[in-house]
Design a protein around this motif. Sequence first.
Motif, short mmCIF file in Angstrom:
data_model
loop_
_atom_site.label_atom_id
_atom_site.label_comp_id
_atom_site.label_asym_id
_atom_site.label_seq_id
_atom_site.Cartn_x
_atom_site.Cartn_y
_atom_site.Cartn_z
N ARG A 25 -0.83 -4.15 18.54
CA ARG A 25 -1.91 -4.34 19.19
C ARG A 25 -3.03 -4.86 18.20
O ARG A 25 -3.78 -5.86 18.64
CB ARG A 25 -2.68 -2.88 19.81
CG ARG A 25 -1.77 -2.43 20.85
CD ARG A 25 -2.42 -1.36 21.71
NE ARG A 25 -2.35 -0.03 20.86
CZ ARG A 25 -1.50 0.93 20.75
NH1 ARG A 25 -0.38 0.54 21.28
NH2 ARG A 25 -1.39 1.85 20.01
N TYR A 31 -4.05 -5.25 24.49
CA TYR A 31 -3.20 -4.24 24.62
C TYR A 31 -2.56 -4.26 26.06
O TYR A 31 -2.94 -5.31 26.74
CB TYR A 31 -4.07 -2.79 24.88
CG TYR A 31 -5.07 -2.78 25.76
CD1 TYR A 31 -4.79 -1.92 26.83
CD2 TYR A 31 -6.30 -3.24 25.77
CE1 TYR A 31 -5.84 -1.83 28.00
CE2 TYR A 31 -7.20 -3.29 26.56
CZ TYR A 31 -7.00 -2.42 27.83
OH TYR A 31 -7.91 -2.32 28.87
N LEU A 98 -8.73 -5.85 23.21
CA LEU A 98 -9.40 -4.74 22.71
C LEU A 98 -10.95 -4.69 22.80
O LEU A 98 -11.64 -3.82 23.06
CB LEU A 98 -8.79 -4.35 21.51
CG LEU A 98 -7.34 -4.16 21.15
CD1 LEU A 98 -7.12 -3.97 19.70
CD2 LEU A 98 -6.84 -2.82 22.23
N TYR A 150 -5.25 3.58 23.95
CA TYR A 150 -4.42 2.47 24.16
C TYR A 150 -2.93 2.67 24.01
O TYR A 150 -2.03 1.96 24.39
CB TYR A 150 -4.82 1.38 22.94
CG TYR A 150 -6.27 0.72 23.11
CD1 TYR A 150 -6.71 0.18 24.37
CD2 TYR A 150 -6.79 0.73 22.07
CE1 TYR A 150 -7.93 -0.18 24.21
CE2 TYR A 150 -8.11 0.30 21.76
CZ TYR A 150 -8.73 -0.19 23.17
OH TYR A 150 -9.81 -0.79 23.21
#
Length: 256
Positions: A25, A31, A98, A150
Amino acid sequence: MREKITSSQNKRVKQWRALTTKKGRKQTETYLLEGWHLVQEAIKAKQALTAIMGTAEQLTAHAAVFPPDVATFELTDSIAKTIGDANTPQGIFATAPLAETTSVNPQDAQGGWLFLDQVQDPGNIGTMVRTADAAGLTGVVFGLGSASRYLPKVLRSMQGSQFHIQLVEDDLHEWIQTFTARHLPVYGTNLDPQAKDYRDVSPLTAGAIVMGNEGNGMAPDLQQLTTRNLYIPIKGQAESLNVAVAAGIVMFQLFG
């Protein structure tokens, strides 16, 4: 336009697989959303998406609601099974940046908030986020030591409520101290000599509730910072309540 991917060694496929890890990530600053329910909730909430991926069957079934400016990738059934970590994969995914997740400063935060202190279980976290959404809270702060919002299991267990309220990962010391300095009550959930029955607290329009770790409860230093700690009387023989159940009871009592 839809791009078809047939090789499991494709660079994009490797990147998507890596999104189940923190390192993956971080490398792409994205994500993974797995399953149609999460992808649909993200689209409904007008969340920024960087790609939509799925089998031909899944893409055809849902193409009518895809944002026109998002790249779409058709995957073979075998490749689709290797992305994500659901036990029964549906064959449809999306990626989101993100940076698009909500961030807010405790000095500016409004309404009701839930603070999570070192809560680890994805199911508990998801249930609490969904309950916070249902009870009309503004947001949830994931304190240091709590599982990341996440993580694939956390994302799935939140069931899309993460798109309806604000989620923040930050230091709870700062949030609690800022709230109390603003004269906003912050109630801990811990049984101590000064703890108060949750039913004896007046409903709030703004403030916070702190829920602690599943096994150890709230950190002792955080307990000292709260306005007051609350407890839920137990009438039966059970030693304690599940943290998500306790959070739901208190959230609806104070904010619902």
